[in-house]
Design an enzyme around this catalytic site. Structure first.
Site, PDB file in Angstrom:
ATOM      1  N   HIS A  20      32.608  37.324  38.755  1.00 45.08           N
ATOM      2  CA  HIS A  20      33.377  38.578  38.771  1.00 45.08           C
ATOM      3  C   HIS A  20      32.446  39.779  38.991  1.00 45.08           C
ATOM      4  CE1 HIS A  20      36.444  36.417  36.013  1.00 45.08           C
ATOM      5  NE2 HIS A  20      37.037  36.594  37.173  1.00 45.08           N
ATOM      6  N   LYS A  44      49.966  34.720  28.806  1.00 47.64           N
ATOM      7  CA  LYS A  44      48.777  33.917  28.480  1.00 47.64           C
ATOM      8  C   LYS A  44      48.302  34.291  27.082  1.00 47.64           C
ATOM      9  CE  LYS A  44      46.806  33.558  33.135  1.00 47.64           C
ATOM     10  NZ  LYS A  44      45.660  34.018  33.948  1.00 47.64           N
ATOM     11  N   ARG A  93      36.854  31.705  45.881  1.00 48.64           N
ATOM     12  CA  ARG A  93      35.724  30.794  45.692  1.00 48.64           C
ATOM     13  C   ARG A  93      35.787  29.634  46.671  1.00 48.64           C
ATOM     14  NH1 ARG A  93      37.207  30.629  39.515  1.00 48.64           N
ATOM     15  NH2 ARG A  93      39.151  30.462  40.662  1.00 48.64           N
ATOM     16  N   SER A 131      36.593  31.728  34.433  1.00 49.12           N
ATOM     17  CA  SER A 131      36.643  32.087  33.011  1.00 49.12           C
ATOM     18  C   SER A 131      37.114  30.887  32.184  1.00 49.12           C
ATOM     19  CB  SER A 131      37.617  33.247  32.783  1.00 49.12           C
ATOM     20  OG  SER A 131      37.250  34.357  33.544  1.00 49.12           O
TER      21      SER A 131
END
Ligand code: PNS
Length: 168
Positions: A20, A44, A93, A131
């Protein structure tokens, strides 16, 4: 500045990784202002509070004058309009990210066609980082040194070892 380009870099950042941070720095070289936009996600169950996440991001971006950190909820495009941002930056990614990012970019375009999504690629050494993986490794006692900035590692270890204790 009338013609300055403001970009949002949205995400959960629970917590931010070196991947990040890499994208934040790259974006800060491309755009006049970058607003790291931390989602206040009620669905979440985040490990870190929004305040903790903001603090950690502020600490690592202190030397970048054109990076700010804010929280948002609701639609990303509405937050972009409120901030006069014309660009949404997302880090990509691997190909596995593409489906979700493609859907989000097109949905955001449908909601507001004046906002462009710009995909950026992190440095190769961070291309497998997330993460979620970092939290899992840390929770299971693995070494996360080098995967997250030092301040994040300290807080991760403190939170996991003493879940009810504040690091400050
Ligand atoms: O770090 P994440 O979880 O990949 O970030 C996802 C994020 C925050 C970019 C996305 O969930 C989002 O923009 N949420 C805001 C709600 C919204 O605008 N939804 C419609 C766009 S598809």
């Amino acid at each position: 500045m009338a013609n300055s380009v403001i970009a949002l870099y949205p995400g959960s950042f629970d917590p931010l990784t070196r991947g990040h941070l890499d994208i934040m720095k790259r974006a800060s070289r491309l755009f006049d202002r970058v607003i790291v936009s931390v989602l206040l996600n009620v669905e979440k169950r985040p490990l870190f509070t929004p305040e903790e996440r903001i603090e950690m991001i502020n600490e690592v971006t202190a030397s970048c004058q054109n990076i700010d950190v804010e929280t948002f909820d609701g639609l990303l495009v509405d937050f972009a309009t409120a901030k006069s941002a014309k660009v949404v930056v997302r880090g990509i990614r691997a190909v596995t990210d593409y489906d979700y990012e493609f859907q989000m970019a097109l949905m955001n375009r449908r909601l507001n066609s004046t906002i462009e999504t710009v995909f950026m690629v992190p440095a190769l050494e961070y291309s497998y980082l997330s993460s979620t993986l970092v939290k899992e490794v840390c929770l299971l006692g693995g070494d996360v040194n080098g995967l997250v900035p030092g301040n994040v590692e300290t807080r991760l270890l403190a939170k996991i070892r003493n879940p009810n204790q504040d690091v400050n």
